[in-house]
Scaffold this active site. Structure first.
Site, PDB file in Angstrom:
ATOM      1  CE1 TYR A 153      26.319  -4.720 -17.592  1.00 32.68           C
ATOM      2  CE2 TYR A 153      28.507  -4.301 -16.673  1.00 32.68           C
ATOM      3  CZ  TYR A 153      27.393  -5.113 -16.803  1.00 32.68           C
ATOM      4  OH  TYR A 153      27.349  -6.323 -16.149  1.00 32.68           O
ATOM      5  CE  LYS A 175      24.329  -4.987 -14.820  1.00 33.32           C
ATOM      6  NZ  LYS A 175      23.269  -5.970 -14.555  1.00 33.32           N
TER       7      LYS A 175
HETATM    8  P1  NDP Z   1      24.317 -13.699 -20.575  1.00 25.83           P
HETATM    9  O1  NDP Z   1      24.565 -12.795 -21.730  1.00 25.83           O
HETATM   10  O2  NDP Z   1      24.915 -15.058 -20.543  1.00 25.83           O
HETATM   11  O3  NDP Z   1      22.754 -13.808 -20.358  1.00 25.83           O
HETATM   12  C1  NDP Z   1      21.963 -12.647 -20.383  1.00 25.83           C
HETATM   13  C2  NDP Z   1      20.589 -13.042 -19.965  1.00 25.83           C
HETATM   14  O4  NDP Z   1      19.777 -11.866 -19.961  1.00 25.83           O
HETATM   15  C3  NDP Z   1      19.961 -14.035 -20.920  1.00 25.83           C
HETATM   16  O5  NDP Z   1      19.259 -15.008 -20.186  1.00 25.83           O
HETATM   17  C4  NDP Z   1      18.995 -13.173 -21.731  1.00 25.83           C
HETATM   18  O6  NDP Z   1      17.849 -13.870 -22.148  1.00 25.83           O
HETATM   19  C5  NDP Z   1      18.603 -12.132 -20.707  1.00 25.83           C
HETATM   20  N1  NDP Z   1      18.119 -10.907 -21.367  1.00 25.83           N
HETATM   21  C6  NDP Z   1      18.832 -10.005 -22.073  1.00 25.83           C
HETATM   22  N2  NDP Z   1      18.021  -9.042 -22.534  1.00 25.83           N
HETATM   23  C7  NDP Z   1      16.769  -9.360 -22.107  1.00 25.83           C
HETATM   24  C8  NDP Z   1      15.495  -8.749 -22.256  1.00 25.83           C
HETATM   25  N3  NDP Z   1      15.333  -7.611 -22.964  1.00 25.83           N
HETATM   26  N4  NDP Z   1      14.419  -9.334 -21.691  1.00 25.83           N
HETATM   27  C9  NDP Z   1      14.554 -10.481 -20.971  1.00 25.83           C
HETATM   28  N5  NDP Z   1      15.748 -11.111 -20.798  1.00 25.83           N
HETATM   29  C10 NDP Z   1      16.828 -10.540 -21.365  1.00 25.83           C
HETATM   30  O7  NDP Z   1      24.732 -12.852 -19.282  1.00 25.83           O
HETATM   31  P2  NDP Z   1      25.408 -13.307 -17.917  1.00 25.83           P
HETATM   32  O8  NDP Z   1      24.798 -14.551 -17.421  1.00 25.83           O
HETATM   33  O9  NDP Z   1      26.863 -13.189 -18.077  1.00 25.83           O
HETATM   34  O10 NDP Z   1      24.951 -12.070 -16.995  1.00 25.83           O
HETATM   35  C11 NDP Z   1      23.820 -12.123 -16.158  1.00 25.83           C
HETATM   36  C12 NDP Z   1      23.813 -10.839 -15.322  1.00 25.83           C
HETATM   37  O11 NDP Z   1      25.024 -10.750 -14.594  1.00 25.83           O
HETATM   38  C13 NDP Z   1      23.711  -9.565 -16.149  1.00 25.83           C
HETATM   39  O12 NDP Z   1      22.887  -8.637 -15.510  1.00 25.83           O
HETATM   40  C14 NDP Z   1      25.141  -9.077 -16.200  1.00 25.83           C
HETATM   41  O13 NDP Z   1      25.214  -7.684 -16.388  1.00 25.83           O
HETATM   42  C15 NDP Z   1      25.642  -9.493 -14.841  1.00 25.83           C
HETATM   43  N6  NDP Z   1      27.085  -9.626 -14.750  1.00 25.83           N
HETATM   44  C16 NDP Z   1      27.755 -10.599 -15.477  1.00 25.83           C
HETATM   45  C17 NDP Z   1      29.142 -10.699 -15.365  1.00 25.83           C
HETATM   46  C18 NDP Z   1      29.932 -11.736 -16.101  1.00 25.83           C
HETATM   47  O14 NDP Z   1      31.159 -11.721 -15.983  1.00 25.83           O
HETATM   48  N7  NDP Z   1      29.329 -12.639 -16.827  1.00 25.83           N
HETATM   49  C19 NDP Z   1      29.887  -9.762 -14.523  1.00 25.83           C
HETATM   50  C20 NDP Z   1      29.086  -8.819 -13.815  1.00 25.83           C
HETATM   51  C21 NDP Z   1      27.743  -8.760 -13.934  1.00 25.83           C
HETATM   52  P3  NDP Z   1      17.618 -14.312 -23.703  1.00 25.83           P
HETATM   53  O15 NDP Z   1      18.841 -15.086 -24.112  1.00 25.83           O
HETATM   54  O16 NDP Z   1      16.354 -15.098 -23.658  1.00 25.83           O
HETATM   55  O17 NDP Z   1      17.469 -13.016 -24.469  1.00 25.83           O
END
Ligand code: NDP
Length: 262
Positions: free
Chosen positions: A168, A172
């Site tokens: 990861y 990133k």
């Molecule tokens: P969630 O796990 O809540 O949501 C992940 C999202 O990514 C979902 O909407 C999912 O869609 C989508 N997704 C995953 N794989 C795919 C794919 N192959 N194609 C299209 N869509 C995809 O994550 P968060 O909201 O927590 O995180 C959002 C971003 O923020 C990420 O990039 C994460 O790395 C980053 N982040 C989050 C942190 C946190 O503390 N939460 C901290 C730092 C960074 P679906 O459900 O339709 O598959």
């Protein structure tokens, strides 16, 4: 204590009226908060999802209630073919894409010696290559209109590393370098590209952690609490406005001071 979310209304200056945004992973978590924020600012929004069709449809309904045009697009961002089809459909519907938020991401945490090639490849394919392929597709539209905002959601882990997250952190960090290069390449076309690096934000992923782990993580945050998805969305919204027109190639941590603690 969690900060309460401002009321979502379409009031206030509609700074993004006439703009079209595409948010990957916009059906849940941070992506959902970003989609809603951009809509309150007047942008039409294309919501990408992969597996979560019902949540994405719900978000589309909420966006339309805010008075903007909205559609959902199923595409697995590990597939360039699906990405290109999604952008073709969105551009056919909305005419252009002005704002791209590469938010979709996954984790596959495992200590290095146990990490499989598949753990590595899946995270890199989603968090890095997916963002690359979406940016390439969006850039074609942005270069034509000579206006664009690319916001890539990275992580504080890219700045300091984290045990169990070598895949990861690599993906990133790669996203950070990618964004800086894109910022230089597209600047002559009036397209900015920036990185938002959240810390520990309340979403399904972090909610699933045990109370003990949650406490350990929170104890390291100078502001003493998790961040909320809407707080990340506020920063993304600002970066899309004319007020942020001279900011490009930057990494903006939004982490309650976590990155300061090393
Ligand atoms: P969630 O796990 O809540 O949501 C992940 C999202 O990514 C979902 O909407 C999912 O869609 C989508 N997704 C995953 N794989 C795919 C794919 N192959 N194609 C299209 N869509 C995809 O994550 P968060 O909201 O927590 O995180 C959002 C971003 O923020 C990420 O990039 C994460 O790395 C980053 N982040 C989050 C942190 C946190 O503390 N939460 C901290 C730092 C960074 P679906 O459900 O339709 O598959």
């Amino acid at each position: 204590m969690a900060q309460s979310e401002p009321t979502r209304t379409a009031e206030g200056p509609q700074e993004l009226a006439g703009r079209v945004a595409l948010v990957t992973g916009g059906g849940r978590g941070i992506g959902k908060a970003i989609a809603l924020k951009l809509a309150t600012m007047g942008a039409d929004v294309a919501v990408n999802y992969n597996a979560s069709a019902d949540p994405a449809e719900t978000v589309v309904g909420e966006l339309r209630d805010l008075g903007v045009r909205a559609e959902s697009y199923q595409a697995d961002i590990t597939s360039t073919e699906q990405i290109d089809t999604m952008f073709e459909s969105a551009i056919e519907e909305f005419g252009k894409v002005d704002i791209l938020v590469n938010n979709a991401g996954i984790i596959k945490d495992r200590l290095l010696i146990r990490m499989t090639d598949d753990d590595w490849d899946r995270v890199v394919a989603t968090d890095l290559r997916g963002a690359f392929a979406c940016t390439r597709a969006a850039a074609r539209s942005m270069m034509k209109t000579r206006w664009g905002r690319i916001i890539n959601i990275s992580s504080v882990v890219a700045l300091a590393g984290n045990p169990g997250q070598a895949n990861y952190a690599a993906a990133k960090s790669g996203l950070n370098g990618f964004t800086m290069s894109v910022a230089k390449e597209l600047a002559p076309r009036n397209v900015t590209a920036n990185i938002v690096a959240p810390g520990y934000i309340t979403t399904d992923v972090t909610d699933a952690l045990s109370d003990e782990v949650k406490k350990q993580l929170t104890d390291h945050i100078p502001l003493g609490r998790r961040g909320e998805a809407w707080e990340v969305a506020e920063l993304v919204g600002f970066l899309c406005t004319p007020r942020a027109s001279y900011i490009t190639g930057q990494v903006l941590a939004i982490d309650g001071g976590l990155a300061l603690t090393g």
